[in-house]
Design a protein around this motif. Structure first.
Motif, PDB file in Angstrom:
ATOM      1  N   VAL A   1      42.476  55.188  56.113  1.00  5.45           N
ATOM      2  CA  VAL A   1      42.173  56.612  56.223  1.00  5.45           C
ATOM      3  C   VAL A   1      43.494  57.350  56.357  1.00  5.45           C
ATOM      4  CG1 VAL A   1      41.022  58.413  57.557  1.00  5.45           C
ATOM      5  CG2 VAL A   1      39.966  56.152  57.361  1.00  5.45           C
ATOM      6  N   ILE A   2      43.678  58.370  55.496  1.00  4.14           N
ATOM      7  CA  ILE A   2      44.876  59.198  55.585  1.00  4.14           C
ATOM      8  C   ILE A   2      44.438  60.641  55.793  1.00  4.14           C
ATOM      9  CG2 ILE A   2      46.323  57.664  54.207  1.00  4.14           C
ATOM     10  CD1 ILE A   2      45.933  59.554  51.822  1.00  4.14           C
ATOM     11  N   GLU A   3      45.209  61.370  56.579  1.00  2.00           N
ATOM     12  CA  GLU A   3      44.964  62.799  56.773  1.00  2.00           C
ATOM     13  C   GLU A   3      45.867  63.547  55.824  1.00  2.00           C
ATOM     14  OE1 GLU A   3      45.271  64.748  60.525  1.00  2.00           O
ATOM     15  OE2 GLU A   3      43.534  63.692  61.292  1.00  2.00           O
ATOM     16  N   ILE A   4      45.262  64.438  55.031  1.00  2.00           N
ATOM     17  CA  ILE A   4      46.009  65.184  54.039  1.00  2.00           C
ATOM     18  C   ILE A   4      45.975  66.668  54.402  1.00  2.00           C
ATOM     19  CG2 ILE A   4      46.226  65.767  51.603  1.00  2.00           C
ATOM     20  CD1 ILE A   4      44.665  63.169  50.999  1.00  2.00           C
ATOM     21  N   ALA A   5      47.149  67.278  54.490  1.00  2.00           N
ATOM     22  CA  ALA A   5      47.248  68.718  54.747  1.00  2.00           C
ATOM     23  C   ALA A   5      47.210  69.456  53.416  1.00  2.00           C
ATOM     24  CB  ALA A   5      48.543  69.030  55.486  1.00  2.00           C
ATOM     25  N   VAL A   6      46.550  70.616  53.416  1.00  2.00           N
ATOM     26  CA  VAL A   6      46.450  71.438  52.213  1.00  2.00           C
ATOM     27  C   VAL A   6      46.405  72.900  52.641  1.00  2.00           C
ATOM     28  CG1 VAL A   6      43.933  71.264  52.114  1.00  2.00           C
ATOM     29  CG2 VAL A   6      45.197  71.732  50.036  1.00  2.00           C
ATOM     30  N   THR A   7      47.043  73.764  51.856  1.00  2.00           N
ATOM     31  CA  THR A   7      47.026  75.196  52.158  1.00  2.00           C
ATOM     32  C   THR A   7      45.682  75.782  51.761  1.00  2.00           C
ATOM     33  OG1 THR A   7      49.405  75.412  51.875  1.00  2.00           O
ATOM     34  CG2 THR A   7      48.109  77.420  51.650  1.00  2.00           C
ATOM     35  N   GLY A   8      45.088  76.547  52.655  1.00  2.00           N
ATOM     36  CA  GLY A   8      43.785  77.159  52.397  1.00  2.00           C
ATOM     37  C   GLY A   8      42.659  76.172  52.625  1.00  2.00           C
ATOM     38  N   GLU A   9      41.482  76.710  52.921  1.00  2.00           N
ATOM     39  CA  GLU A   9      40.339  75.841  53.211  1.00  2.00           C
ATOM     40  C   GLU A   9      39.725  75.303  51.921  1.00  2.00           C
ATOM     41  OE1 GLU A   9      36.148  75.761  55.690  1.00  2.00           O
ATOM     42  OE2 GLU A   9      37.225  77.641  55.477  1.00  2.00           O
ATOM     43  N   PRO A  10      39.709  73.969  51.763  1.00  2.00           N
ATOM     44  CA  PRO A  10      39.047  73.395  50.593  1.00  2.00           C
ATOM     45  C   PRO A  10      37.548  73.697  50.654  1.00  2.00           C
ATOM     46  CG  PRO A  10      40.465  71.775  51.645  1.00  2.00           C
ATOM     47  CD  PRO A  10      40.354  72.944  52.579  1.00  2.00           C
ATOM     48  N   LYS A  11      36.986  74.158  49.558  1.00  2.00           N
ATOM     49  CA  LYS A  11      35.578  74.554  49.520  1.00  2.00           C
ATOM     50  C   LYS A  11      34.711  73.452  48.924  1.00  2.00           C
ATOM     51  CE  LYS A  11      36.451  78.751  50.901  1.00  2.00           C
ATOM     52  NZ  LYS A  11      36.244  79.101  52.261  1.00  2.00           N
ATOM     53  N   GLY A  12      33.480  73.332  49.442  1.00  2.00           N
ATOM     54  CA  GLY A  12      32.483  72.437  48.873  1.00  2.00           C
ATOM     55  C   GLY A  12      32.689  70.971  49.173  1.00  2.00           C
ATOM     56  N   ILE A  13      33.489  70.647  50.177  1.00  2.00           N
ATOM     57  CA  ILE A  13      33.742  69.248  50.507  1.00  2.00           C
ATOM     58  C   ILE A  13      32.929  68.870  51.737  1.00  2.00           C
ATOM     59  CG2 ILE A  13      35.471  67.574  51.251  1.00  2.00           C
ATOM     60  CD1 ILE A  13      37.507  69.092  49.617  1.00  2.00           C
ATOM     61  N   GLU A  14      32.176  67.766  51.607  1.00  2.00           N
ATOM     62  CA  GLU A  14      31.362  67.254  52.701  1.00  2.00           C
ATOM     63  C   GLU A  14      31.778  65.819  52.997  1.00  2.00           C
ATOM     64  OE1 GLU A  14      27.156  67.672  52.027  1.00  2.00           O
ATOM     65  OE2 GLU A  14      27.501  69.400  50.726  1.00  2.00           O
ATOM     66  N   GLU A  15      31.527  65.388  54.219  1.00  2.00           N
ATOM     67  CA  GLU A  15      31.836  64.010  54.589  1.00  2.00           C
ATOM     68  C   GLU A  15      31.050  63.050  53.704  1.00  2.00           C
ATOM     69  OE1 GLU A  15      31.316  63.552  58.816  1.00  2.00           O
ATOM     70  OE2 GLU A  15      32.840  65.055  59.233  1.00  2.00           O
ATOM     71  N   GLY A  16      31.722  62.010  53.243  1.00  2.00           N
ATOM     72  CA  GLY A  16      31.112  61.008  52.390  1.00  2.00           C
ATOM     73  C   GLY A  16      31.239  61.295  50.909  1.00  2.00           C
ATOM     74  N   GLN A  17      31.662  62.495  50.545  1.00  2.00           N
ATOM     75  CA  GLN A  17      31.740  62.907  49.151  1.00  2.00           C
ATOM     76  C   GLN A  17      33.042  62.411  48.503  1.00  2.00           C
ATOM     77  OE1 GLN A  17      31.887  67.153  48.640  1.00  2.00           O
ATOM     78  NE2 GLN A  17      30.555  67.003  46.850  1.00  2.00           N
ATOM     79  N   ILE A  18      32.961  62.014  47.246  1.00  3.14           N
ATOM     80  CA  ILE A  18      34.153  61.632  46.497  1.00  3.14           C
ATOM     81  C   ILE A  18      34.935  62.903  46.175  1.00  3.14           C
ATOM     82  CG2 ILE A  18      35.009  60.605  44.360  1.00  3.14           C
ATOM     83  CD1 ILE A  18      32.503  58.808  44.406  1.00  3.14           C
ATOM     84  N   VAL A  19      36.257  62.837  46.367  1.00  6.04           N
ATOM     85  CA  VAL A  19      37.102  64.007  46.153  1.00  6.04           C
ATOM     86  C   VAL A  19      38.236  63.685  45.188  1.00  6.04           C
ATOM     87  CG1 VAL A  19      36.596  65.055  48.398  1.00  6.04           C
ATOM     88  CG2 VAL A  19      38.539  63.503  48.179  1.00  6.04           C
ATOM     89  N   LYS A  20      38.787  64.738  44.603  1.00  3.79           N
ATOM     90  CA  LYS A  20      39.973  64.637  43.753  1.00  3.79           C
ATOM     91  C   LYS A  20      41.115  65.295  44.515  1.00  3.79           C
ATOM     92  CE  LYS A  20      41.947  66.077  39.382  1.00  3.79           C
ATOM     93  NZ  LYS A  20      41.750  66.853  38.162  1.00  3.79           N
ATOM     94  N   VAL A  21      42.237  64.594  44.621  1.00  2.00           N
ATOM     95  CA  VAL A  21      43.411  65.114  45.314  1.00  2.00           C
ATOM     96  C   VAL A  21      44.490  65.367  44.268  1.00  2.00           C
ATOM     97  CG1 VAL A  21      45.148  64.652  47.074  1.00  2.00           C
ATOM     98  CG2 VAL A  21      42.799  63.838  47.402  1.00  2.00           C
ATOM     99  N   THR A  22      44.949  66.604  44.199  1.00  2.00           N
ATOM    100  CA  THR A  22      45.946  67.014  43.208  1.00  2.00           C
ATOM    101  C   THR A  22      47.282  67.248  43.895  1.00  2.00           C
ATOM    102  OG1 THR A  22      44.182  68.124  41.980  1.00  2.00           O
ATOM    103  CG2 THR A  22      46.442  68.725  41.415  1.00  2.00           C
ATOM    104  N   GLY A  23      48.345  66.735  43.297  1.00  2.00           N
ATOM    105  CA  GLY A  23      49.699  66.982  43.804  1.00  2.00           C
ATOM    106  C   GLY A  23      49.956  66.349  45.161  1.00  2.00           C
ATOM    107  N   LEU A  24      49.509  65.105  45.363  1.00  2.00           N
ATOM    108  CA  LEU A  24      49.696  64.431  46.656  1.00  2.00           C
ATOM    109  C   LEU A  24      51.145  63.986  46.818  1.00  2.00           C
ATOM    110  CD1 LEU A  24      48.332  63.364  49.240  1.00  2.00           C
ATOM    111  CD2 LEU A  24      47.914  61.224  48.005  1.00  2.00           C
ATOM    112  N   THR A  25      51.706  64.302  47.978  1.00  2.59           N
ATOM    113  CA  THR A  25      53.070  63.932  48.316  1.00  2.59           C
ATOM    114  C   THR A  25      53.090  63.320  49.707  1.00  2.59           C
ATOM    115  OG1 THR A  25      53.877  65.811  47.031  1.00  2.59           O
ATOM    116  CG2 THR A  25      55.436  64.797  48.513  1.00  2.59           C
ATOM    117  N   ALA A  26      53.839  62.235  49.855  1.00  2.30           N
ATOM    118  CA  ALA A  26      54.024  61.602  51.163  1.00  2.30           C
ATOM    119  C   ALA A  26      55.385  62.018  51.715  1.00  2.30           C
ATOM    120  CB  ALA A  26      53.960  60.086  51.025  1.00  2.30           C
ATOM    121  N   PHE A  27      55.440  62.231  53.022  1.00  2.67           N
ATOM    122  CA  PHE A  27      56.689  62.618  53.687  1.00  2.67           C
ATOM    123  C   PHE A  27      56.972  61.643  54.817  1.00  2.67           C
ATOM    124  CE2 PHE A  27      54.955  66.502  51.942  1.00  2.67           C
ATOM    125  CZ  PHE A  27      56.054  67.099  51.354  1.00  2.67           C
ATOM    126  N   MET A  28      58.157  61.059  54.808  1.00  2.00           N
ATOM    127  CA  MET A  28      58.601  60.202  55.900  1.00  2.00           C
ATOM    128  C   MET A  28      59.173  61.113  56.986  1.00  2.00           C
ATOM    129  SD  MET A  28      57.910  57.333  54.453  1.00  2.00           S
ATOM    130  CE  MET A  28      58.665  56.091  55.438  1.00  2.00           C
TER     131      MET A  28
END
Length: 116
Positions: free
Chosen positions: A57-84
């Motif tokens: 499980v990873i926590e992803i930060a995103v600007t603005g509230e993502p709409k229409g996402i519910e727990e258990g739902q498959i999602v598409k993540v665009t422009g994912l970046t990892a920061f050390m």
């Protein structure tokens, strides 16, 4: 802080584990964290499972509230970046995305169990 682009096509199915929540910058005042432009930042916990390995499980930060996402739902993540990051003797990896959107046609996973 070093940023590393992440190829989400290699992560397998991404599923929302915890619906979007506002990221709190000050727990005492419950102030919501803002990006450089003053927009609120939200986090979404997403499960990742590659090639029949354990689920992470990873926590992803995103600007603005993502709409229409519910727990258990498959999602598409665009422009994912990892920061050390490192602070004193603490260190880790954080994730940020340009957008997190629901995959149309996917429905939230149903919980196990039945009527008593």
């Amino acid at each position: 802080m070093q940023s590393i682009p992440v190829d989400t096509t290699r992560l397998g199915v991404l599923r929302c584990a915890i619906a979007p929540e506002a990221k709190i910058s000050n727990p005492e005042t419950q102030e919501v964290k803002k990006d450089r432009d003053g927009n609120p930042v939200f986090t979404v916990a997403v499960t990742v499972r590659q090639d029949r390995r354990r689920i992470s499980v990873i926590e992803i930060a995103v600007t603005g509230e993502p709409k229409g996402i519910e727990e258990g739902q498959i999602v598409k993540v665009t422009g994912l970046t990892a920061f050390m990051w490192a602070m004193g003797d603490r260190h880790g990896v954080s994730f940020r995305a340009d957008a997190i959107t629901p995959v149309h046609g996917s429905t939230p996973a149903q919980g196990k169990g039945g009527a008593a």
